[in-house]
Design a protein around this motif. Structure first.
Motif, PDB file in Angstrom:
ATOM      1  N   PRO A   1     -36.853  -4.044   2.370  1.00 54.48           N
ATOM      2  CA  PRO A   1     -36.422  -2.588   2.228  1.00 54.48           C
ATOM      3  C   PRO A   1     -35.415  -2.271   1.229  1.00 54.48           C
ATOM      4  CG  PRO A   1     -35.071  -4.392   3.876  1.00 54.48           C
ATOM      5  CD  PRO A   1     -35.933  -4.778   3.059  1.00 54.48           C
ATOM      6  N   ASP A   2     -35.218  -1.006   0.957  1.00 49.81           N
ATOM      7  CA  ASP A   2     -34.506  -0.647  -0.137  1.00 49.81           C
ATOM      8  C   ASP A   2     -32.968  -0.901   0.069  1.00 49.81           C
ATOM      9  OD1 ASP A   2     -36.413   0.843  -2.104  1.00 49.81           O
ATOM     10  OD2 ASP A   2     -36.707   1.645  -0.049  1.00 49.81           O
ATOM     11  N   ALA A   3     -32.537  -0.948   1.456  1.00 49.23           N
ATOM     12  CA  ALA A   3     -31.250  -1.361   1.798  1.00 49.23           C
ATOM     13  C   ALA A   3     -31.095  -1.789   3.012  1.00 49.23           C
ATOM     14  CB  ALA A   3     -30.256  -0.330   1.529  1.00 49.23           C
ATOM     15  N   GLU A   4     -30.145  -2.724   3.443  1.00 49.39           N
ATOM     16  CA  GLU A   4     -30.078  -3.182   5.187  1.00 49.39           C
ATOM     17  C   GLU A   4     -28.742  -2.661   5.276  1.00 49.39           C
ATOM     18  OE1 GLU A   4     -31.418  -7.077   5.696  1.00 49.39           O
ATOM     19  OE2 GLU A   4     -30.047  -7.238   7.257  1.00 49.39           O
ATOM     20  N   VAL A   5     -28.487  -2.482   6.257  1.00 49.48           N
ATOM     21  CA  VAL A   5     -27.243  -1.996   7.073  1.00 49.48           C
ATOM     22  C   VAL A   5     -27.189  -2.702   8.581  1.00 49.48           C
ATOM     23  CG1 VAL A   5     -26.619  -0.018   5.554  1.00 49.48           C
ATOM     24  CG2 VAL A   5     -27.243   0.189   7.487  1.00 49.48           C
ATOM     25  N   SER A   6     -25.679  -3.010   8.645  1.00 46.96           N
ATOM     26  CA  SER A   6     -25.637  -3.469  10.117  1.00 46.96           C
ATOM     27  C   SER A   6     -25.074  -2.523  11.233  1.00 46.96           C
ATOM     28  CB  SER A   6     -24.650  -4.654  10.190  1.00 46.96           C
ATOM     29  OG  SER A   6     -23.522  -4.252   9.577  1.00 46.96           O
ATOM     30  N   ASN A   7     -24.547  -1.418  10.456  1.00 44.27           N
ATOM     31  CA  ASN A   7     -24.205  -0.355  11.252  1.00 44.27           C
ATOM     32  C   ASN A   7     -24.346   1.028  10.613  1.00 44.27           C
ATOM     33  OD1 ASN A   7     -21.372   0.186  10.069  1.00 44.27           O
ATOM     34  ND2 ASN A   7     -21.341  -1.745  10.009  1.00 44.27           N
ATOM     35  N   MET A   8     -24.164   1.972  11.339  1.00 47.16           N
ATOM     36  CA  MET A   8     -24.462   3.380  10.775  1.00 47.16           C
ATOM     37  C   MET A   8     -23.413   3.696   9.722  1.00 47.16           C
ATOM     38  SD  MET A   8     -27.055   5.231  10.897  1.00 47.16           S
ATOM     39  CE  MET A   8     -27.766   5.085  12.237  1.00 47.16           C
ATOM     40  N   ALA A   9     -22.138   3.443  10.023  1.00 45.62           N
ATOM     41  CA  ALA A   9     -20.935   3.825   9.163  1.00 45.62           C
ATOM     42  C   ALA A   9     -21.299   3.385   7.813  1.00 45.62           C
ATOM     43  CB  ALA A   9     -19.616   3.234   9.981  1.00 45.62           C
TER      44      ALA A   9
ATOM     45  N   ALA B   1     -22.514   4.842   2.099  1.00 44.88           N
ATOM     46  CA  ALA B   1     -22.343   3.833   0.909  1.00 44.88           C
ATOM     47  C   ALA B   1     -23.599   3.354   0.416  1.00 44.88           C
ATOM     48  CB  ALA B   1     -21.144   3.113   1.196  1.00 44.88           C
ATOM     49  N   ALA B   2     -24.354   2.962   1.407  1.00 41.14           N
ATOM     50  CA  ALA B   2     -25.645   2.121   1.014  1.00 41.14           C
ATOM     51  C   ALA B   2     -26.589   3.165   0.355  1.00 41.14           C
ATOM     52  CB  ALA B   2     -26.168   1.431   2.323  1.00 41.14           C
ATOM     53  N   LEU B   3     -26.726   4.309   0.923  1.00 41.95           N
ATOM     54  CA  LEU B   3     -27.332   5.455   0.252  1.00 41.95           C
ATOM     55  C   LEU B   3     -27.153   5.729  -1.114  1.00 41.95           C
ATOM     56  CD1 LEU B   3     -28.700   7.638   3.516  1.00 41.95           C
ATOM     57  CD2 LEU B   3     -29.784   5.890   2.126  1.00 41.95           C
TER      58      LEU B   3
ATOM     59  N   SER C   1     -20.126  10.646  13.048  1.00 36.66           N
ATOM     60  CA  SER C   1     -19.462  10.668  11.917  1.00 36.66           C
ATOM     61  C   SER C   1     -20.140  10.521  10.625  1.00 36.66           C
ATOM     62  CB  SER C   1     -17.965   9.757  11.831  1.00 36.66           C
ATOM     63  OG  SER C   1     -18.602   8.438  11.870  1.00 36.66           O
ATOM     64  N   ALA C   2     -21.256   9.439  10.740  1.00 36.32           N
ATOM     65  CA  ALA C   2     -22.126   9.475   9.871  1.00 36.32           C
ATOM     66  C   ALA C   2     -23.017  10.246   9.374  1.00 36.32           C
ATOM     67  CB  ALA C   2     -22.955   8.074   9.978  1.00 36.32           C
ATOM     68  N   LEU C   3     -23.614  11.057  10.547  1.00 39.09           N
ATOM     69  CA  LEU C   3     -24.503  12.218  10.351  1.00 39.09           C
ATOM     70  C   LEU C   3     -23.770  13.282   9.565  1.00 39.09           C
ATOM     71  CD1 LEU C   3     -26.542  12.476  13.743  1.00 39.09           C
ATOM     72  CD2 LEU C   3     -27.181  11.418  11.502  1.00 39.09           C
ATOM     73  N   ALA C   4     -22.205  13.553  10.059  1.00 46.51           N
ATOM     74  CA  ALA C   4     -21.586  14.545   9.547  1.00 46.51           C
ATOM     75  C   ALA C   4     -21.312  14.141   8.003  1.00 46.51           C
ATOM     76  CB  ALA C   4     -20.243  14.456  10.187  1.00 46.51           C
ATOM     77  N   THR C   5     -21.102  12.969   7.624  1.00 47.60           N
ATOM     78  CA  THR C   5     -20.890  12.703   6.351  1.00 47.60           C
ATOM     79  C   THR C   5     -22.233  13.091   5.388  1.00 47.60           C
ATOM     80  OG1 THR C   5     -19.333  10.955   6.694  1.00 47.60           O
ATOM     81  CG2 THR C   5     -20.439  10.821   4.627  1.00 47.60           C
ATOM     82  N   LEU C   6     -23.416  12.357   5.967  1.00 47.50           N
ATOM     83  CA  LEU C   6     -24.731  12.591   5.282  1.00 47.50           C
ATOM     84  C   LEU C   6     -25.068  13.908   5.222  1.00 47.50           C
ATOM     85  CD1 LEU C   6     -26.083   9.346   7.001  1.00 47.50           C
ATOM     86  CD2 LEU C   6     -25.596   9.629   4.553  1.00 47.50           C
ATOM     87  N   ARG C   7     -24.755  14.620   6.061  1.00 45.27           N
ATOM     88  CA  ARG C   7     -25.088  16.102   6.085  1.00 45.27           C
ATOM     89  C   ARG C   7     -24.847  16.867   4.752  1.00 45.27           C
ATOM     90  NH1 ARG C   7     -23.810  17.289  10.603  1.00 45.27           N
ATOM     91  NH2 ARG C   7     -25.594  16.612  11.475  1.00 45.27           N
TER      92      ARG C   7
ATOM     93  N   LEU D   1     -31.262  16.084   6.732  1.00 44.34           N
ATOM     94  CA  LEU D   1     -31.423  15.117   7.770  1.00 44.34           C
ATOM     95  C   LEU D   1     -32.534  15.383   8.810  1.00 44.34           C
ATOM     96  CD1 LEU D   1     -27.633  14.456   8.638  1.00 44.34           C
ATOM     97  CD2 LEU D   1     -29.028  13.510   6.946  1.00 44.34           C
ATOM     98  N   GLY D   2     -33.519  14.571   8.857  1.00 43.45           N
ATOM     99  CA  GLY D   2     -34.562  14.523   9.730  1.00 43.45           C
ATOM    100  C   GLY D   2     -34.501  13.525  11.045  1.00 43.45           C
TER     101      GLY D   2
END
Ligand SMILES: [Mg+2]
Length: 242
Positions: free
Chosen positions: A218-226, A230-232, A117-123, A128-129
């Motif tokens: 790092p420019d940001a840190e997240v604990s999960n892909m979900a 928002a972080a980006l 779902s994260a990839l779908a949102t980001l796409r 994406l690479g």
């Protein structure tokens, strides 16, 4: 410098590139499953394997990794398996056992549940690479067609992370300036420190809640892909907003 978009100030971010193993792919259960299959086969072939344990097979990777860390992952795995087979005088069967291991390892390698779902949102927002030191080919691990480009160390002479050439190849594949690319991964050295040194942005995926090492931010840190979209969005002005 202002982005010129509303009140927001940030940098232009067009491309998000992912590390594979332990970032988008839950590799550990797949490797364990592969080694369980190897141990079962060893015991089927010889009683000499009766006393060999899964922990010993798992330790064989660590025993060979140090001197082979620049080698292709499949080569390191074969060396580890050779060491395991030597525990029961089965080294002559290395080719078959390696095939058995990789068949299970790839069949069992799947994305973490929070990834699709994260990839779908980001796409919808970014290119994406996928860029990895390992041999987790996207199409063999449940990620076929997810990425605009894929890079694998040792293909076309590409050196492994953290070599600067690796990130230069990422930039070339993305076709945009390095500062428009964010690298996302679990390894502090490979996915945060080295990409930043190469001029890319970085997001540390810290699924395990580890303390942040000193010396780099790092420019940001997240604990999960979900949490990544928002972080980006917080981090930069994405291409859609430019
Ligand atoms: Mg990783």
């Amino acid at each position: 410098m202002s982005s010129g978009v509303g009140e927001r100030v940030g940098f232009v971010l067009t491309t998000v590139v992912f590390d594979a193993d332990e970032t988008v792919l839950d590799l550990r259960p797949a490797v364990t499953g592969g080694l369980v299959a190897v141990l079962d086969e060893m015991r089927r072939r010889t009683s000499a394997a009766a006393g060999v344990t899964l922990a010993e097979l798992e330790s064989d990777w660590g025993a060979v990794f140090g001197e082979l860390k620049a080698a292709p992952v499949a080569e390191i795995r074969r060396a580890a398996l050779a060491r395991s087979l030597a525990r029961a005088e089965l080294v002559d069967h290395l080719d078959e056992i390696a095939d058995l291991f990789f068949a299970h390892r790839f069949a069992l390698t799947r994305p973490f549940p929070d990834v699709p779902s994260a990839l779908a949102t980001l796409r919808g927002r970014y290119t994406l690479g996928f860029a990895t030191n390992g041999n987790s080919r996207a199409e063999r691990c449940g990620l076929a067609g997810e990425f605009a480009f894929e890079l694998y160390a040792h293909e076309n002479g590409l050196p492994k992370k953290p070599a600067p050439e690796f990130y230069a190849a990422v930039v070339a594949a993305a076709g945009v300036p390095a500062e428009q690319i964010v690298y996302v991964g679990d390894s502090w050295e490979h996915d945060v420190v080295a990409p930043r040194r190469a001029g890319l942005r970085s997001v540390w995926l810290n699924r395990l809640g580890l303390p942040r090492p000193p010396g780099c931010t790092p420019d940001a840190e997240v604990s999960n892909m979900a949490d990544l979209p928002a972080a980006l969005a917080e981090l930069g002005v994405d291409a859609v907003g430019v």
